[in-house]
Design an enzyme around this catalytic site. Structure first.
Site, PDB file in Angstrom:
ATOM      1  N   PHE B 128     -11.239  13.100   7.256  1.00 30.50           N
ATOM      2  CA  PHE B 128     -10.293  13.497   8.283  1.00 30.50           C
ATOM      3  C   PHE B 128     -10.202  12.360   9.310  1.00 30.50           C
ATOM      4  CE2 PHE B 128      -8.773  15.592  12.117  1.00 30.50           C
ATOM      5  CZ  PHE B 128      -7.621  16.156  11.611  1.00 30.50           C
ATOM      6  N   ASP B 199     -19.431  17.560   8.986  1.00 24.63           N
ATOM      7  CA  ASP B 199     -18.279  18.145   9.668  1.00 24.63           C
ATOM      8  C   ASP B 199     -17.894  19.419   8.914  1.00 24.63           C
ATOM      9  OD1 ASP B 199     -15.819  18.917  10.665  1.00 24.63           O
ATOM     10  OD2 ASP B 199     -15.010  16.881  10.773  1.00 24.63           O
ATOM     11  N   TYR B 224     -10.705  26.561  15.976  1.00 17.43           N
ATOM     12  CA  TYR B 224      -9.354  27.136  15.876  1.00 17.43           C
ATOM     13  C   TYR B 224      -8.826  27.283  14.461  1.00 17.43           C
ATOM     14  CZ  TYR B 224      -8.013  22.116  16.071  1.00 17.43           C
ATOM     15  OH  TYR B 224      -7.889  20.769  15.863  1.00 17.43           O
ATOM     16  N   LYS B 225      -9.664  27.010  13.479  1.00 18.11           N
ATOM     17  CA  LYS B 225      -9.220  27.181  12.093  1.00 18.11           C
ATOM     18  C   LYS B 225      -9.681  28.556  11.591  1.00 18.11           C
ATOM     19  CE  LYS B 225      -9.346  22.162  11.363  1.00 18.11           C
ATOM     20  NZ  LYS B 225      -7.899  21.911  11.252  1.00 18.11           N
ATOM     21  N   ARG B 373      -0.290  21.857   1.598  1.00 17.04           N
ATOM     22  CA  ARG B 373      -1.568  22.581   1.698  1.00 17.04           C
ATOM     23  C   ARG B 373      -1.314  24.077   1.847  1.00 17.04           C
ATOM     24  NH1 ARG B 373      -5.504  20.263   6.247  1.00 17.04           N
ATOM     25  NH2 ARG B 373      -3.847  21.150   7.548  1.00 17.04           N
TER      26      ARG B 373
END
Lengths: 414, 414
Positions: B128, B199, B224-225, B373
């Site tokens: 990422f 991560d 927030y995921k 995605r």
């Protein structure tokens, strides 16, 4: 303050106050005199509606699409440009992100990097603790390349020398309320080839600041004090345009990239102030902060300052009249030009006295070891509130209420 | 997936789904199939009430007193201890603060400092972006002491050597959904004397993680995921107990001090995980996050994972049945053991196809240059939603809807 002070007079001052209309924009709990806006500002009435809207509609209904349709992506810049107007900065020089502490680390580390031949960071002892702690972090992680020197304010001017990389000072002192001469110290730093970074946490929204007028290099500031942004609101930072193209800050996260959504492997800093961003914007906090910022931008800072000065002078005069011989000493300067928007008193029983005051609905705060702080927030505080607060304080002293055992044990964290 | 798939069958799966009851705890807008919880999770219904409460009552009425009476002071630890249960950590090993990017900087810099004789940070290309960017920041500010090496995942195992200070990997890949063998890589790092930092942004709340089971040193993750904490929610970090007493992180702000409100000049790190804190807690964001965390803690992660795997297999089977020969290739592994809770497809018209899908109410997302995605969030997504999403996608391809000019121009930021 030469007039004969009495509550009727102060009521007239409130009636004539050009800022009085702002008070109804804030939620002020009943039976409370809030003199702690220098620590946590009160809630603007619209903040609740804004919180509902950003959570319920923007997040709840629009979801990920909000980055575009509700302009989340521009929030740091939009808010920054509004705050810029409060601190004498131009469009594109201020941005909202992270916390004051994190932003200080970014800019102090960047400043040191811009000054490869210089080894000193200069600040003052007794600066707000996080400032000193973060600078100690910068020092430690420089592996000996820079050292933090704390110099008493009387010697500061002379201590800034050709080996000084950056001077980091808090414009209005959190404890005493003392205010530095920003123009003189900035000029001195530049005269010696040093950079200067101002912490505006106790200034923004309270006293006029003209960063570009004095030629400041960097600044940071807080969202939850005089900007009334809510608990732990995002902070802001300023980088003078002339430094933006060369600034390298260590927290090079994806929001600081020239093209974050290209998702490339190599960091390429954004061309402007955006290079100081790191992670994803805290959208809810920033949205709520915007309400407070909008109110402050709508106020005339000259009038805010004039009322703040008058409130400070009134408080000092009343303390002198009503609290003589009770062990209080004035910590803040009597000269308004050297004082921000708070007045601090010293008393050896400061903690207990403040607890007793709070129990009576007068909210100031205490800073160890013996300081009572009283903040003046011209948008929502009235002159009569100051009268009433001093009356309560005098009454507590007369009755010895602070001696109650419940006020003696230090259980409060702040 | 050998059964004959049809919508009726999937409705039966939904009826029999033990997690089905969680769906009503979330606000799901009408006419929307949301397969983007891997980017921004949906709003728990209670989040709106919690936002109102923390803003209106805790801030609005209780003001500064909330640090004590509403326990703002313990929020980072309380939330951290809840998240710890989702990632196989113990009490006092996880804390909520700042952003994922900021937390990565803290821990990567601290890890490097714990390994004075070692010069390599190892990660993988295509990690990422913020992870790579932040590690480049750590590298740059080490003045040559450490270098970031990105190594393709096939060669990672062999690349970890005696000169490796820390290995930084994302457990579930944001783009492909590929999942690392956390146990094997952690063991390999330790075999070579390296530290490892995971991560967990695309893992926490989506796949079971057992940090202490594998002996991980450090971890970071996103609020927030899959934790459904709201846009830009605070992030979290993990430090194994054995490292806490010696960990020195550069962002040494006041909330990381052993006694922040003593307001002393010298930084003294808190004894435990609190030393990773920096500035004031973002109280509103953290309070809203707690609602999402509570829901996730209430779910059985084994069941969450089982449903996630079944959803992924269903999606892949439907794509194979309905989208043959239309230019899609599967990016994610077909082996569920190597896949997180998302499936990614590659298509050269990926951007336009995703815009057409979003216009039809099926929300996935696009990652440059050509990845679509689709995230699976077992707490609020149904099996029939996956059926319907693939139906819409097939229809878009049959009609050539993606060729519309409005979907061709790249105007979206995310």
């Amino acid at each position: 303050m030469t007039e004969q002070l009495n509550r009727d007079l102060l009521q007239r001052w409130d009636q004539e106050d050009e800022l009085a209309g702002f008070r109804e924009q804030f939620h002020l709990p009943d039976n409370l005199i809030y003199m702690n806006g220098n620590s946590l500002g009160v809630m603007p009435r619209q903040a609740l509606a804004r919180a509902q809207d950003v959570v319920g509609r923007e997040w709840g209904n629009d979801l990920i699409r909000s980055w575009n349709i509700n302009h989340w992506i521009d929030l740091p810049q939009r808010l920054g440009n509004k705050i810029a107007r409060l601190v004498g900065a131009d469009e594109g020089e201020v941005i909202v992100c992270d916390s004051t502490s994190v932003n200080l680390f970014k800019l102090a580390a960047a400043a040191v990097r811009m000054q490869p031949g210089r080894s000193k960071i200069i600040s003052e002892p007794g600066n707000f603790p996080t400032d000193l702690y973060v600078l100690q972090g910068v020092e430690q992680f420089s592996d000996g390349r820079v050292q933090l020197h704390t110099v008493e304010r009387e010697q500061l001017f002379d201590a800034i020398d050709e080996d000084t990389a950056v001077v980091v000072l808090t414009h209005v002192h959190y404890k005493s309320g003392s205010m530095f001469d920003m123009a003189a110290l900035t000029a001195r730093a530049h005269e010696k080839g040093a950079l200067i970074l101002w912490d505006l946490s106790h200034s923004t929204g309270a006293v006029p600041v003209d960063l570009n007028g004095v030629g400041a290099d960097f600044a940071i500031g807080c969202g939850y004090k005089y900007l009334n942004g809510g608990p732990g609101a995002p902070a802001f930072l300023f980088v003078a345009r002339r430094h933006q193209a060369t600034l390298q800050q260590p927290l090079s996260g994806w929001f600081g990239h020239a093209n974050p959504f290209a998702m490339r492997d190599d960091y390429e800093p954004a061309p402007g102030i955006e290079r100081t961003l790191c992670g994803t914007t805290s959208v809810i906090g920033a949205s709520v902060l915007e309400v407070g910022v909008d109110l402050m931008v709508a106020a005339d800072m000259t009038k805010v300052r004039a009322k703040s000065v008058k409130m400070g002078e009134l408080f000092i005069a009343l303390v002198e009249q009503r609290l003589q011989g009770l062990g209080f000493t004035l910590v803040s300067s009597k000269d308004s030009a050297q004082r921000g928007s708070q007045v601090s008193l010293r008393h050896e029983q400061g903690y207990a006295i403040m607890q007793a005051l709070i129990a009576r609905g007068v909210i100031g705060d205490f800073r160890a070891p013996d300081i009572l702080r009283f903040g003046f927030t011209p948008l929502y505080l009235r002159y009569v509130d100051i009268w009433d607060a001093v009356e309560v304080l005098a009454d507590i002293m007369a009755r010895g209420e602070w001696q109650s055992s419940e006020y003696q044990v230090r259980t409060k964290v702040t």
